[in-house]
Write a protein that holds these residues in place. Sequence first.
Motif, PDB file in Angstrom:
ATOM      1  N   LEU A 121       0.831  -1.207   0.000  1.00 44.27           N
ATOM      2  CA  LEU A 121       0.000   0.000   0.000  1.00 44.27           C
ATOM      3  C   LEU A 121       0.867   1.260   0.000  1.00 44.27           C
ATOM      4  CD1 LEU A 121      -2.720  -1.262   2.490  1.00 44.27           C
ATOM      5  CD2 LEU A 121      -3.109  -0.664   0.080  1.00 44.27           C
ATOM      6  N   ALA A 122       1.948   1.236   0.764  1.00 46.57           N
ATOM      7  CA  ALA A 122       2.864   2.383   0.793  1.00 46.57           C
ATOM      8  C   ALA A 122       3.544   2.570  -0.554  1.00 46.57           C
ATOM      9  CB  ALA A 122       3.911   2.186   1.891  1.00 46.57           C
ATOM     10  N   LEU A 123       4.054   1.495  -1.120  1.00 46.53           N
ATOM     11  CA  LEU A 123       4.757   1.592  -2.405  1.00 46.53           C
ATOM     12  C   LEU A 123       3.837   2.099  -3.511  1.00 46.53           C
ATOM     13  CD1 LEU A 123       6.825  -1.708  -2.198  1.00 46.53           C
ATOM     14  CD2 LEU A 123       7.761   0.625  -2.212  1.00 46.53           C
ATOM     15  N   ILE A 124       2.616   1.615  -3.515  1.00 50.10           N
ATOM     16  CA  ILE A 124       1.669   2.070  -4.542  1.00 50.10           C
ATOM     17  C   ILE A 124       1.349   3.541  -4.343  1.00 50.10           C
ATOM     18  CG2 ILE A 124      -0.710   1.812  -5.375  1.00 50.10           C
ATOM     19  CD1 ILE A 124      -0.327  -1.271  -4.746  1.00 50.10           C
ATOM     20  N   LYS A 125       1.092   3.949  -3.113  1.00 49.91           N
ATOM     21  CA  LYS A 125       0.783   5.361  -2.841  1.00 49.91           C
ATOM     22  C   LYS A 125       1.963   6.243  -3.214  1.00 49.91           C
ATOM     23  CE  LYS A 125      -2.658   6.501  -1.651  1.00 49.91           C
ATOM     24  NZ  LYS A 125      -3.818   7.057  -2.353  1.00 49.91           N
ATOM     25  N   ALA A 126       3.175   5.729  -3.056  1.00 47.93           N
ATOM     26  CA  ALA A 126       4.385   6.495  -3.381  1.00 47.93           C
ATOM     27  C   ALA A 126       4.732   6.447  -4.868  1.00 47.93           C
ATOM     28  CB  ALA A 126       5.555   5.971  -2.552  1.00 47.93           C
ATOM     29  N   GLY A 127       3.956   5.727  -5.657  1.00 42.84           N
ATOM     30  CA  GLY A 127       4.162   5.716  -7.097  1.00 42.84           C
ATOM     31  C   GLY A 127       5.170   4.703  -7.609  1.00 42.84           C
ATOM     32  N   GLN A 128       5.489   3.705  -6.805  1.00 41.57           N
ATOM     33  CA  GLN A 128       6.465   2.699  -7.225  1.00 41.57           C
ATOM     34  C   GLN A 128       6.033   2.004  -8.527  1.00 41.57           C
ATOM     35  OE1 GLN A 128       9.506   1.992  -6.060  1.00 41.57           O
ATOM     36  NE2 GLN A 128       9.785   0.365  -7.549  1.00 41.57           N
ATOM     37  N   HIS A 129       4.757   1.839  -8.725  1.00 47.44           N
ATOM     38  CA  HIS A 129       4.261   1.168  -9.930  1.00 47.44           C
ATOM     39  C   HIS A 129       4.570   1.949 -11.203  1.00 47.44           C
ATOM     40  CE1 HIS A 129       1.118   3.778  -8.399  1.00 47.44           C
ATOM     41  NE2 HIS A 129       0.487   3.741  -9.557  1.00 47.44           N
ATOM     42  N   HIS A 130       4.882   3.221 -11.090  1.00 50.19           N
ATOM     43  CA  HIS A 130       5.284   4.013 -12.259  1.00 50.19           C
ATOM     44  C   HIS A 130       6.782   3.894 -12.533  1.00 50.19           C
ATOM     45  CE1 HIS A 130       1.320   5.729 -12.625  1.00 50.19           C
ATOM     46  NE2 HIS A 130       1.374   6.182 -11.381  1.00 50.19           N
ATOM     47  N   ARG A 131       7.542   3.402 -11.546  1.00 49.36           N
ATOM     48  CA  ARG A 131       8.988   3.263 -11.699  1.00 49.36           C
ATOM     49  C   ARG A 131       9.394   1.832 -12.031  1.00 49.36           C
ATOM     50  NH1 ARG A 131       8.322   6.962  -7.639  1.00 49.36           N
ATOM     51  NH2 ARG A 131       8.368   5.470  -5.955  1.00 49.36           N
ATOM     52  N   ASP A 132       8.914   0.896 -11.223  1.00 52.66           N
ATOM     53  CA  ASP A 132       9.315  -0.506 -11.388  1.00 52.66           C
ATOM     54  C   ASP A 132       8.252  -1.382 -10.739  1.00 52.66           C
ATOM     55  OD1 ASP A 132      10.576  -2.960 -11.615  1.00 52.66           O
ATOM     56  OD2 ASP A 132      12.167  -2.496 -10.175  1.00 52.66           O
ATOM     57  N   LEU A 133       7.562  -2.154 -11.549  1.00 49.22           N
ATOM     58  CA  LEU A 133       6.494  -3.011 -11.039  1.00 49.22           C
ATOM     59  C   LEU A 133       6.994  -4.312 -10.416  1.00 49.22           C
ATOM     60  CD1 LEU A 133       3.732  -2.693 -13.770  1.00 49.22           C
ATOM     61  CD2 LEU A 133       3.399  -2.396 -11.325  1.00 49.22           C
ATOM     62  N   ALA A 134       8.218  -4.709 -10.694  1.00 48.88           N
ATOM     63  CA  ALA A 134       8.709  -6.027 -10.269  1.00 48.88           C
ATOM     64  C   ALA A 134       8.546  -6.270  -8.761  1.00 48.88           C
ATOM     65  CB  ALA A 134      10.155  -6.227 -10.700  1.00 48.88           C
ATOM     66  N   PRO A 135       8.913  -5.328  -7.878  1.00 49.69           N
ATOM     67  CA  PRO A 135       8.735  -5.602  -6.444  1.00 49.69           C
ATOM     68  C   PRO A 135       7.266  -5.799  -6.057  1.00 49.69           C
ATOM     69  CG  PRO A 135      10.176  -3.710  -6.772  1.00 49.69           C
ATOM     70  CD  PRO A 135       9.585  -4.046  -8.102  1.00 49.69           C
ATOM     71  N   LEU A 136       6.382  -5.076  -6.715  1.00 48.46           N
ATOM     72  CA  LEU A 136       4.950  -5.230  -6.433  1.00 48.46           C
ATOM     73  C   LEU A 136       4.422  -6.558  -6.962  1.00 48.46           C
ATOM     74  CD1 LEU A 136       3.874  -1.563  -7.138  1.00 48.46           C
ATOM     75  CD2 LEU A 136       3.805  -2.723  -4.930  1.00 48.46           C
ATOM     76  N   HIS A 137       4.903  -6.974  -8.120  1.00 48.66           N
ATOM     77  CA  HIS A 137       4.519  -8.295  -8.648  1.00 48.66           C
ATOM     78  C   HIS A 137       4.933  -9.394  -7.674  1.00 48.66           C
ATOM     79  CE1 HIS A 137       3.167  -6.708 -12.401  1.00 48.66           C
ATOM     80  NE2 HIS A 137       4.345  -6.600 -12.991  1.00 48.66           N
ATOM     81  N   LYS A 138       6.171  -9.304  -7.167  1.00 43.66           N
ATOM     82  CA  LYS A 138       6.652 -10.313  -6.220  1.00 43.66           C
ATOM     83  C   LYS A 138       5.822 -10.315  -4.935  1.00 43.66           C
ATOM     84  CE  LYS A 138      10.999 -10.782  -5.369  1.00 43.66           C
ATOM     85  NZ  LYS A 138      12.416 -10.505  -5.041  1.00 43.66           N
ATOM     86  N   ALA A 139       5.474  -9.130  -4.456  1.00 44.83           N
ATOM     87  CA  ALA A 139       4.680  -9.029  -3.229  1.00 44.83           C
ATOM     88  C   ALA A 139       3.273  -9.595  -3.443  1.00 44.83           C
ATOM     89  CB  ALA A 139       4.612  -7.578  -2.773  1.00 44.83           C
ATOM     90  N   ALA A 140       2.669  -9.260  -4.568  1.00 46.21           N
ATOM     91  CA  ALA A 140       1.332  -9.780  -4.856  1.00 46.21           C
ATOM     92  C   ALA A 140       1.368 -11.298  -4.989  1.00 46.21           C
ATOM     93  CB  ALA A 140       0.784  -9.153  -6.140  1.00 46.21           C
ATOM     94  N   GLN A 141       2.413 -11.815  -5.619  1.00 48.07           N
ATOM     95  CA  GLN A 141       2.548 -13.265  -5.753  1.00 48.07           C
ATOM     96  C   GLN A 141       2.695 -13.919  -4.379  1.00 48.07           C
ATOM     97  OE1 GLN A 141       1.992 -14.883  -8.606  1.00 48.07           O
ATOM     98  NE2 GLN A 141       2.024 -16.696  -7.335  1.00 48.07           N
ATOM     99  N   PHE A 142       3.469 -13.275  -3.492  1.00 53.50           N
ATOM    100  CA  PHE A 142       3.593 -13.800  -2.138  1.00 53.50           C
ATOM    101  C   PHE A 142       2.232 -13.856  -1.450  1.00 53.50           C
ATOM    102  CE2 PHE A 142       3.615 -12.793   2.367  1.00 53.50           C
ATOM    103  CZ  PHE A 142       4.163 -13.967   2.856  1.00 53.50           C
ATOM    104  N   LEU A 143       1.474 -12.768  -1.514  1.00 58.27           N
ATOM    105  CA  LEU A 143       0.161 -12.747  -0.857  1.00 58.27           C
ATOM    106  C   LEU A 143      -0.766 -13.820  -1.425  1.00 58.27           C
ATOM    107  CD1 LEU A 143      -0.655  -8.950  -0.384  1.00 58.27           C
ATOM    108  CD2 LEU A 143       0.070 -10.617   1.347  1.00 58.27           C
TER     109      LEU A 143
END
Length: 193
Positions: A121-143
């Motif tokens: 939630l923090a990374l998305i609010k901070a705009g990480q998805h506009h820079r690099d989606l890979a960490p979010l993909h890994k986190a979503a896969q973990f969940l």
Amino acid sequence: VRTNMKGWSHSRFSKSKLESVLHRGLNFIKSIQKADGSWYGSWGVCFTYATWFGCEALAACDQVLGTKNDRCLAKACEFLLSHQRPDGGWGESYLSCELKKYSQLPSGDPSHVVNTAWAMLALIKAGQHHRDLAPLHKAAQFLLSAQMPCGDWPQQHISGVFNRNCMITYANYRNIFPLWALGEYKHALSETS
């Protein structure tokens, strides 16, 4: 872009007064951000939780006041990404609250679904998805991989705290926050495509 200013006309306070209060709040949030990009939290465990709220506050001020807090948000992302575990999740220990420094769960323990959701939630609010989606993909896969066949997520380590030393288990956090994070993740994906 001041997208939410028009709603202020219904307030009993003047726009200038509200802007002044928000700027003071923004300055406070920025002043308590640690050099590593984190914030210390006192209700949830701990730096992950507070960094989510710090990112929410900075992003809200950017939207409402038209401020630019890119550097503070980038530092928050750097902090969170530096603690992402090999399985894609996060695993902050309640010891962070007592020690006032980030403490990772033991390496043999799985990542924590609630910490992972807060970090997402923090990374998305901070705009990480506009820079690099890979960490979010890994986190979503973990969940998704941690979700049990019944649809729940497992009850894990303590995620709540009061006064730095009274640890609390909030039983619904394990379901509320992963669902929320996955929903925001799906929305973030739609923004990037």
